[in-house]
Design a protein around this motif. Structure first.
Motif, mmCIF file in Angstrom:
data_model
loop_
_atom_site.group_PDB
_atom_site.id
_atom_site.type_symbol
_atom_site.label_atom_id
_atom_site.label_comp_id
_atom_site.label_asym_id
_atom_site.label_seq_id
_atom_site.Cartn_x
_atom_site.Cartn_y
_atom_site.Cartn_z
ATOM 1 N N VAL A 1 28.036 3.180 64.431
ATOM 2 C CA VAL A 1 29.111 4.171 64.550
ATOM 3 C C VAL A 1 29.118 5.082 63.328
ATOM 4 O O VAL A 1 29.213 6.306 63.438
ATOM 5 C CB VAL A 1 30.484 3.476 64.698
ATOM 6 N N ALA A 2 28.980 4.488 62.149
ATOM 7 C CA ALA A 2 28.994 5.260 60.904
ATOM 8 C C ALA A 2 27.609 5.759 60.511
ATOM 9 O O ALA A 2 27.478 6.824 59.896
ATOM 10 C CB ALA A 2 29.572 4.413 59.770
ATOM 11 N N GLU A 3 26.570 5.001 60.867
ATOM 12 C CA GLU A 3 25.236 5.294 60.349
ATOM 13 C C GLU A 3 24.493 6.384 61.114
ATOM 14 O O GLU A 3 23.644 7.065 60.550
ATOM 15 C CB GLU A 3 24.406 4.007 60.331
ATOM 16 N N ILE A 4 24.774 6.520 62.407
ATOM 17 C CA ILE A 4 24.103 7.562 63.182
ATOM 18 C C ILE A 4 24.594 8.934 62.729
ATOM 19 O O ILE A 4 25.797 9.155 62.554
ATOM 20 C CB ILE A 4 24.379 7.377 64.689
ATOM 21 N N GLU A 5 23.663 9.852 62.526
ATOM 22 C CA GLU A 5 24.039 11.205 62.115
ATOM 23 C C GLU A 5 24.904 11.849 63.192
ATOM 24 O O GLU A 5 24.526 11.916 64.359
ATOM 25 C CB GLU A 5 22.792 12.051 61.868
ATOM 26 N N ASN A 6 26.070 12.297 62.783
ATOM 27 C CA ASN A 6 27.032 12.840 63.740
ATOM 28 C C ASN A 6 27.892 13.868 63.034
ATOM 29 O O ASN A 6 28.548 13.564 62.036
ATOM 30 C CB ASN A 6 27.907 11.713 64.302
ATOM 31 N N GLU A 7 27.894 15.081 63.538
ATOM 32 C CA GLU A 7 28.705 16.132 62.929
ATOM 33 C C GLU A 7 30.184 15.980 63.277
ATOM 34 O O GLU A 7 31.031 16.603 62.639
ATOM 35 C CB GLU A 7 28.207 17.507 63.375
ATOM 36 N N ASP A 8 30.478 15.181 64.294
ATOM 37 C CA ASP A 8 31.859 14.939 64.700
ATOM 38 C C ASP A 8 32.416 13.787 63.882
ATOM 39 O O ASP A 8 32.079 12.617 64.095
ATOM 40 C CB ASP A 8 31.908 14.600 66.197
ATOM 41 N N VAL A 9 33.253 14.092 62.888
ATOM 42 C CA VAL A 9 33.784 13.075 61.989
ATOM 43 C C VAL A 9 34.578 12.026 62.757
ATOM 44 O O VAL A 9 34.493 10.828 62.467
ATOM 45 C CB VAL A 9 34.665 13.716 60.895
ATOM 46 N N GLU A 10 35.337 12.455 63.742
ATOM 47 C CA GLU A 10 36.133 11.505 64.522
ATOM 48 C C GLU A 10 35.253 10.432 65.155
ATOM 49 O O GLU A 10 35.565 9.236 65.098
ATOM 50 C CB GLU A 10 36.917 12.247 65.606
ATOM 51 N N LYS A 11 34.147 10.835 65.755
ATOM 52 C CA LYS A 11 33.254 9.871 66.400
ATOM 53 C C LYS A 11 32.615 8.931 65.385
ATOM 54 O O LYS A 11 32.326 7.774 65.693
ATOM 55 C CB LYS A 11 32.172 10.598 67.192
ATOM 56 N N SER A 12 32.387 9.414 64.177
ATOM 57 C CA SER A 12 31.704 8.603 63.164
ATOM 58 C C SER A 12 32.594 7.522 62.572
ATOM 59 O O SER A 12 32.119 6.675 61.817
ATOM 60 C CB SER A 12 31.171 9.491 62.042
ATOM 61 N N VAL A 13 33.891 7.530 62.909
ATOM 62 C CA VAL A 13 34.808 6.512 62.375
ATOM 63 C C VAL A 13 35.651 5.880 63.483
ATOM 64 O O VAL A 13 36.633 5.192 63.197
ATOM 65 C CB VAL A 13 35.742 7.103 61.296
ATOM 66 N N THR A 14 35.277 6.091 64.739
ATOM 67 C CA THR A 14 36.048 5.541 65.858
ATOM 68 C C THR A 14 35.273 4.425 66.535
ATOM 69 O O THR A 14 34.167 4.630 67.037
ATOM 70 C CB THR A 14 36.378 6.628 66.895
ATOM 71 N N LEU A 15 35.836 3.236 66.532
ATOM 72 C CA LEU A 15 35.242 2.083 67.193
ATOM 73 C C LEU A 15 36.034 1.835 68.473
ATOM 74 O O LEU A 15 37.207 1.467 68.434
ATOM 75 C CB LEU A 15 35.299 0.860 66.280
ATOM 76 N N THR A 16 35.398 2.054 69.603
ATOM 77 C CA THR A 16 36.060 1.897 70.894
ATOM 78 C C THR A 16 35.808 0.498 71.446
ATOM 79 O O THR A 16 34.661 0.052 71.545
ATOM 80 C CB THR A 16 35.556 2.945 71.897
ATOM 81 N N PHE A 17 36.873 -0.188 71.791
ATOM 82 C CA PHE A 17 36.758 -1.546 72.321
ATOM 83 C C PHE A 17 36.129 -1.487 73.709
ATOM 84 O O PHE A 17 36.639 -0.810 74.606
ATOM 85 C CB PHE A 17 38.146 -2.183 72.408
#
Length: 298
Positions: free
Chosen positions: A217-233
């Motif tokens: 979630v954090a390690e994949i390059e992602n310009e969307d900050v929300e996605k880079s810190v959101t863990l969906t159950f």
């Protein structure tokens, strides 16, 4: 083998191989092996560099997407907001269950006039009671935080007879938006760094040469900050899986809330974030611990 994990010799009586900075850069905790009748004679008091620095109070941070991302960029901490937890099995806020109940403001950008789909149809006296409890909890925050916070825990002090209808209910709270009764932990901010290592799905994915499902979630390059810190159950997980996850992670608070940096879990208070928020050291903490041996374990 995970290069982020640091191994130490846990042979009973051995301390020479115990590194002074054991695990400080990974999970931020000192190694603790349970004391048993087999190793109790080997236990010794220890205090390595993994004992954290104590910071003075007064440096408050907002638990938003940008701040969560900073924890990873500056200290390698996997700090996430958790979403998608099922409300099924959650006690009714009318049940006056032990502890507090989680309420989430899901539609903050579209609830100025109340809940977009309308409030849940509850008896007026119950709606008024729950609204009062939520409003009271929000009233403990300053105006700015009342606008930014998206998840709060509310103590429902009075019992009401709702026949379970209030589970998952949505209620308009004055001009403070629409709040929905949710699962404990929903939209909560957690330090999931330990879960990166202990997640049961790691091994099956590793055998298939797939990435770590929590770390990616954090390690994949992602310009969307929300996605880079959101863990969906995952929807396919049983709801009780969350209870196990909860005990292996450290809660920082609800999304959008403001917290004092010094009150965060010790391991989460990394040096990078401390410098970023300009937290002032108050000296070393007293995190002494007992290091016991474990035959053949590393």
């Amino acid at each position: 083998h995970d290069p982020r994990a640091q191994l130490i010799d846990a042979t009973p009586g051995s301390t020479e191989s115990y590194p002074r900075n054991a695990l400080a850069s990974s999970v931020g905790t000192c190694p603790r092996i349970p004391k048993t009748f087999l190793n109790q004679d080997t236990c010794q008091p220890m205090r390595g560099d993994c004992a954290s620095i104590a910071y003075g109070t007064g440096k408050r941070i907002t638990l938003d997407y940008e701040t969560m991302r900073r924890f990873y960029e500056l200290d390698g901490r996997y700090v996430y907001v958790v979403k998608g937890l099922p409300v099924e099995g959650t006690p009714s806020p009318c049940a006056r269950a032990k502890g507090k109940q989680r309420w989430v403001r899901y539609n903050a950008d579209n609830d100025a006039q109340g809940c977009p789909g309308g409030d849940t149809d509850l008896p007026p006296e119950i709606s008024a009671l729950l609204e009062a409890h939520i409003s009271s909890e929000l009233g403990k925050r300053d105006m700015t935080t009342r606008e930014s916070v998206r998840a709060i825990d509310v103590a429902h002090r009075e019992r009401c007879n709702d026949d379970g209808a209030a589970v998952g209910a949505s209620i308009t709270v004055g001009n403070l938006g629409c709040w929905t009764h949710s699962s404990p932990g929903e939209w909560g901010v957690f330090d999931a760094s330990w879960w990166v290592f202990s997640h049961p799905g790691n091994s099956p994915r590793h055998r298939k040469s797939l990435s770590n499902p929590i770390a990616e979630v954090a390690e994949i390059e992602n310009e969307d900050v929300e996605k880079s810190v959101t863990l969906t159950f995952p929807a396919w997980h049983p709801s009780d899986r969350w209870k196990f996850w909860l005990w292996t992670s450290k809660s920082l608070g609800g999304y959008g809330d403001t917290v004092d940096f010094s009150r965060l879990p010790r391991g989460t208070q990394g040096p990078g974030m401390a410098e970023y928020v300009r937290a002032v050291s108050a000296g070393d903490s007293d995190d002494a611990f007992e290091f016991c041996g474990s035959p053949g374990e590393a």
